[in-house]
Design a protein around this motif. Structure first.
Motif, short mmCIF file in Angstrom:
data_model
loop_
_atom_site.label_atom_id
_atom_site.label_comp_id
_atom_site.label_asym_id
_atom_site.label_seq_id
_atom_site.Cartn_x
_atom_site.Cartn_y
_atom_site.Cartn_z
N LYS A 251 0.72 -1.41 0.06
CA LYS A 251 0.27 -0.02 -0.11
C LYS A 251 1.10 0.95 0.19
O LYS A 251 2.05 1.78 0.92
CB LYS A 251 -1.14 -0.24 1.08
N PHE A 252 -0.08 2.54 -0.46
CA PHE A 252 1.12 3.55 -0.33
C PHE A 252 0.07 4.37 -0.66
O PHE A 252 -1.10 4.62 -1.33
CB PHE A 252 1.66 3.92 -2.00
N VAL A 253 -0.01 6.01 -0.01
CA VAL A 253 -0.59 6.82 0.34
C VAL A 253 0.40 8.40 -0.43
O VAL A 253 1.26 8.20 0.45
CB VAL A 253 -0.64 6.63 1.50
N PHE A 254 -0.40 8.50 -0.86
CA PHE A 254 0.54 9.88 -1.24
C PHE A 254 -0.76 11.46 -1.36
O PHE A 254 -1.35 11.11 -2.24
CB PHE A 254 1.09 9.71 -2.51
N ASN A 255 -0.24 12.30 -1.53
CA ASN A 255 -0.77 13.51 -2.63
C ASN A 255 -0.43 13.32 -3.78
O ASN A 255 0.81 13.70 -4.24
CB ASN A 255 -0.27 14.28 -2.05
N VAL A 256 -1.87 14.06 -4.69
CA VAL A 256 -1.18 14.20 -5.41
C VAL A 256 -1.93 15.74 -6.03
O VAL A 256 -3.18 16.23 -5.43
CB VAL A 256 -2.93 13.17 -6.41
N LYS A 257 -0.49 16.51 -6.97
CA LYS A 257 -0.31 18.25 -6.95
C LYS A 257 -1.24 18.34 -8.09
O LYS A 257 -1.95 19.24 -8.48
CB LYS A 257 0.16 18.50 -7.03
N ASP A 258 -1.31 17.28 -9.47
CA ASP A 258 -1.95 17.38 -10.55
C ASP A 258 -2.28 16.48 -11.40
O ASP A 258 -1.27 14.87 -11.96
CB ASP A 258 -0.64 18.17 -11.24
#
Length: 87
Positions: free
Chosen positions: A69-76
């Protein structure tokens, strides 16, 4: 993020064995096998350089049936989808 963008991202990832969820401020992607998880982790740095995503948190348990599992922010989101489609 509109539901159609989330669906477009899911479509771009259809060849990878993964599930994708949007939470209030982050995306969560879970891979069933380590090969697809390795692929994502290896190219994530490139996506950061392209300013599409940031802040990766990785949960990579050991074991044959482990889910990666990966959790991340999407900027674009548009750029992120384009980069996924290029891979």
């Amino acid at each position: 993020m509109a539901n159609n963008k989330l669906q477009e991202l899911k479509d771009a990832l259809q060849d990878r064995n993964c599930s994708l969820e949007k939470h209030s401020s982050v995306m969560e992607i879970t891979f069933e096998n380590s090969e697809d998880a390795d692929w994502f982790e290896n190219i994530f740095e490139d996506y950061q350089r392209e300013s599409a995503v940031c802040c990766l948190m990785s949960m990579r348990p050991k074991g044959e049936n482990a889910r990666h599992k990966f959790v991340f922010n999407v900027k674009d989101m548009d750029k992120f989808i384009d980069l996924i489609k290029e891979e």
